[in-house]
Design a protein around this motif. Structure first.
Motif, PDB file in Angstrom:
ATOM      1  N   LYS A   1     -66.263 -52.655 -11.637  1.00  0.00           N
ATOM      2  CA  LYS A   1     -67.595 -52.156 -11.313  1.00  0.00           C
ATOM      3  C   LYS A   1     -68.136 -52.868 -10.081  1.00  0.00           C
ATOM      4  N   LEU A   2     -69.020 -52.170  -9.387  1.00  0.00           N
ATOM      5  CA  LEU A   2     -69.814 -52.801  -8.331  1.00  0.00           C
ATOM      6  C   LEU A   2     -71.064 -53.373  -8.988  1.00  0.00           C
ATOM      7  N   ASP A   3     -71.289 -54.651  -8.802  1.00  0.00           N
ATOM      8  CA  ASP A   3     -72.437 -55.304  -9.434  1.00  0.00           C
ATOM      9  C   ASP A   3     -73.681 -55.302  -8.553  1.00  0.00           C
ATOM     10  N   GLY A   4     -73.521 -55.042  -7.279  1.00  0.00           N
ATOM     11  CA  GLY A   4     -74.681 -54.995  -6.403  1.00  0.00           C
ATOM     12  C   GLY A   4     -74.289 -55.111  -4.946  1.00  0.00           C
ATOM     13  N   VAL A   5     -75.010 -54.407  -4.088  1.00  0.00           N
ATOM     14  CA  VAL A   5     -74.830 -54.478  -2.642  1.00  0.00           C
ATOM     15  C   VAL A   5     -76.210 -54.524  -2.021  1.00  0.00           C
ATOM     16  N   SER A   6     -76.476 -55.525  -1.210  1.00  0.00           N
ATOM     17  CA  SER A   6     -77.808 -55.647  -0.616  1.00  0.00           C
ATOM     18  C   SER A   6     -77.719 -56.205   0.789  1.00  0.00           C
ATOM     19  N   GLY A   7     -78.658 -55.827   1.630  1.00  0.00           N
ATOM     20  CA  GLY A   7     -78.741 -56.326   2.988  1.00  0.00           C
ATOM     21  C   GLY A   7     -80.063 -57.008   3.217  1.00  0.00           C
ATOM     22  N   GLY A   8     -80.192 -57.663   4.362  1.00  0.00           N
ATOM     23  CA  GLY A   8     -81.429 -58.353   4.673  1.00  0.00           C
ATOM     24  C   GLY A   8     -81.471 -58.801   6.116  1.00  0.00           C
ATOM     25  N   LYS A   9     -82.501 -59.543   6.449  1.00  0.00           N
ATOM     26  CA  LYS A   9     -82.713 -59.951   7.831  1.00  0.00           C
ATOM     27  C   LYS A   9     -81.623 -60.875   8.347  1.00  0.00           C
ATOM     28  N   ASP A  10     -81.174 -61.825   7.510  1.00  0.00           N
ATOM     29  CA  ASP A  10     -80.192 -62.783   7.988  1.00  0.00           C
ATOM     30  C   ASP A  10     -78.947 -62.883   7.121  1.00  0.00           C
ATOM     31  N   ARG A  11     -78.895 -62.117   6.030  1.00  0.00           N
ATOM     32  CA  ARG A  11     -77.716 -62.149   5.177  1.00  0.00           C
ATOM     33  C   ARG A  11     -77.640 -60.891   4.316  1.00  0.00           C
ATOM     34  N   GLY A  12     -76.470 -60.671   3.749  1.00  0.00           N
ATOM     35  CA  GLY A  12     -76.271 -59.565   2.828  1.00  0.00           C
ATOM     36  C   GLY A  12     -75.190 -59.924   1.831  1.00  0.00           C
ATOM     37  N   VAL A  13     -75.162 -59.227   0.707  1.00  0.00           N
ATOM     38  CA  VAL A  13     -74.275 -59.595  -0.394  1.00  0.00           C
ATOM     39  C   VAL A  13     -73.553 -58.366  -0.938  1.00  0.00           C
ATOM     40  N   ILE A  14     -72.267 -58.540  -1.222  1.00  0.00           N
ATOM     41  CA  ILE A  14     -71.512 -57.576  -2.021  1.00  0.00           C
ATOM     42  C   ILE A  14     -71.016 -58.326  -3.250  1.00  0.00           C
ATOM     43  N   ALA A  15     -71.345 -57.837  -4.424  1.00  0.00           N
ATOM     44  CA  ALA A  15     -70.883 -58.426  -5.678  1.00  0.00           C
ATOM     45  C   ALA A  15     -70.102 -57.372  -6.449  1.00  0.00           C
ATOM     46  N   ALA A  16     -68.947 -57.756  -6.986  1.00  0.00           N
ATOM     47  CA  ALA A  16     -68.107 -56.794  -7.695  1.00  0.00           C
ATOM     48  C   ALA A  16     -67.278 -57.503  -8.751  1.00  0.00           C
ATOM     49  N   THR A  17     -66.834 -56.727  -9.733  1.00  0.00           N
ATOM     50  CA  THR A  17     -65.965 -57.232 -10.790  1.00  0.00           C
ATOM     51  C   THR A  17     -64.638 -56.490 -10.729  1.00  0.00           C
ATOM     52  N   PHE A  18     -63.546 -57.257 -10.803  1.00  0.00           N
ATOM     53  CA  PHE A  18     -62.207 -56.685 -10.753  1.00  0.00           C
ATOM     54  C   PHE A  18     -61.403 -57.135 -11.973  1.00  0.00           C
ATOM     55  N   ASP A  19     -60.480 -56.290 -12.404  1.00  0.00           N
ATOM     56  CA  ASP A  19     -59.551 -56.636 -13.473  1.00  0.00           C
ATOM     57  C   ASP A  19     -58.165 -56.864 -12.891  1.00  0.00           C
TER      58      ASP A  19
END
Length: 335
Positions: A137-155
Motif C-alpha cells: 500500500k501507499l501510506d502517503g505522498v505529500s509535498g511542501g515548500k522545502d521537502r516532500g515525503v513518499i511513504a509506502a509498505t512493501f511485502d
C-alpha cells in the motif's frame, strides 16, 4: 522563487485510472509545475523539485521486481545513474553486453534472505530461488515548500507469494539550490517465521552509476570517510560514508551515501565496484574479509523489526567540493 517540491499523488486505495493527469494551478507559493500520474505497467511517482524532474519512484508493475528510484539527477538536471535497462540512450548504445540488468537506479534488497535472492531477481531470470518485493500500500505522498515525503509498505515474498517480511519505507526529499538530498527510513519486520539475512556481498542499499561516471573506463573516483580511494582500497571496508564522483561533459557531479550512526553494524561495509555499482551492505563480513570464521548474517525474530536509515546526496563537484565530511557531521547530529 522559493524552493519547492511537488509530488504526483495516487490514491492510497491504489485505484489507478487507465490514463490520468493532475495539474496544479500555479499560486503565489508554487513554481507552476505539472504533476503527472503514470499508472499501468510500471506504475511510477514523479518527484519534481523547483520545476525540474528529479527522479521517478518505480512502485509496481511490469519489470518491477523490487522498487527503485530512476534516474537520479544532479541540481543541474544531469542524470547520474545508468539508464539501461529502463531506457536506451546513445551514450550506452556502444556497450555490447550491458551487465547486471537487476541494478536499476537506486534500490534496497539483498541476495540471501532465508535462501531467497531479492537482489539478482529480474523477471527475465530463470533461477528458482528468486524473491520479489511487491507494493502492499501507499501510506502517503505529500509535498511542501522545502521537502516532500513518499511513504509506502512493501511485502518481501517468494515467487508463490508467501510473505517473509514487511518493509515500511519513508523517503524524504529536500529542496536545495546546490544539492539533491534524500533521507531513507526503512523498517523490516519478520512475518510468521524468523528471517535471516545471510552473509553475502550482493546487498543492500545500492546505486548503479552512469557509465561515464564509472571508475573503470570512465571518469569516476570512489572515496570514503577514511581517505581510502578506489575499489582496490575501499571495497568491503567499513566507513561512515562513501562517495562516487566524476565528470559528465565537463560537469563534475557525484553521489554520496551516508550510513546513519544508529544503523546495525555501523559503520557499514561498502560493496563499491569500478564498474559502477555502489552499495552499503551491513550483511557481509566473511564475504568481504575472506575469513570464513566470521559471520555477518542478521536474524529477525518473528514479529520483530530492524531499522535502517541512509542519506543520499547528489552533488556538484567531488566529495571535497561538496563537503561530504561536514554533511556527515550534520547527519550524525540529527540535522
Amino acid at each position: 522563487m522559493s524552493n519547492r517540491i511537488l509530488f504526483l499523488f495516487a490514491a492510497a486505495a491504489l485505484v489507478w485510472p487507465a490514463a490520468a493527469q493532475v495539474k496544479a494551478d500555479p499560486g503565489p507559493e508554487t513554481t507552476g509545475v505539472e504533476m503527472k500520474i503514470h499508472p499501468g505497467d510500471p506504475t511510477t511517482i514523479d518527484v519534481i523539485i523547483d520545476g525540474q524532474l528529479f527522479t521517478a519512484f518505480f512502485v509496481s508493475g511490469l519489470g518491477v521486481t523490487k522498487p527503485f528510484l530512476h534516474p537520479l539527477r544532479a541540481p543541474s538536471g544531469t542524470y547520474v545513474t545508468r539508464m539501461w535497462p529502463m531506457k536506451e540512450v546513445e551514450e550506452e548504445a556502444a556497450i555490447a553486453k550491458p551487465d547486471h540488468p537487476h541494478q536499476r537506479g537506486l534500490w534496497f534488497a539483498h541476495e540471501k534472505v532465508n535462501g531467497l535472492d531479492f537482489w539478482n531477481n529480474e523477471a527475465t531470470y530463470t533461477t528458482p530461488n528468486r524473491g520479489k518485493i511487491v507494493l502492499a500500500k501507499l501510506d502517503g505522498v505529500s509535498g511542501g515548500k522545502d521537502r516532500g515525503v513518499i511513504a509506502a509498505t512493501f511485502d518481501w515474498t517468494d515467487l508463490a507469494g508467501h510473505k517473509l517480511l514487511t518493509e515500511s519505507r519513508r523517503m524524504t526529499f529536500y529542496a536545495d539550490p546546490k544539492l539533491r538530498v534524500i533521507d531513507f527510513d526503512i523498517t523490516l519486520t519478520a512475518a510468521a517465521d524468523a528471517v535471516t539475512f545471510g552473509d553475502a556481498k550482493d546487498g543492500a542499499f545500492g546505486v548503479r552509476m552512469r557509465p561515464v561516471l564509472q571508475e573503470t573506463g570512465g571518469t569516476g573516483h570512489i572515496t570514503n570517510a577514511d581517505g581510502l580511494a578506489g575499489e582496490r582500497q575501499l571495497w568491503g571496508k567499513p566507513s561512515n560514508w562513501c562517495d562516487y564522483s566524476g565528470t559528465v561533459n565537463g560537469e563534475k557531479v557525484g553521489i554520496a551515501i551516508l550510513d546513519h550512526p544508529d544503523n546495525p553494524r555501523h559503520p557499514v561495509r561498502w560493496h563499491a565496484r569500478g564498474y559502477g555499482l555502489f552499495a552499503a551492505n551491513p550483511f557481509a563480513l566473511a564475504a568481504f574479509t575472506g575469513d570464513k570464521t566470521k559471520d555477518g548474517s542478521l536474524t529477525i525474530a518473528p514479529g520483530q523489526s530492524v531499522r535502517f536509515r541512509y542519506r543520499v546526496i547528489i552533488h556538484e563537484g567531488d566529495a571535497n567540493d561538496a563537503a561530504i565530511a561536514t554533511q556527515w557531521a550534520k547527519y550524525s547530529a540529527g540535522k
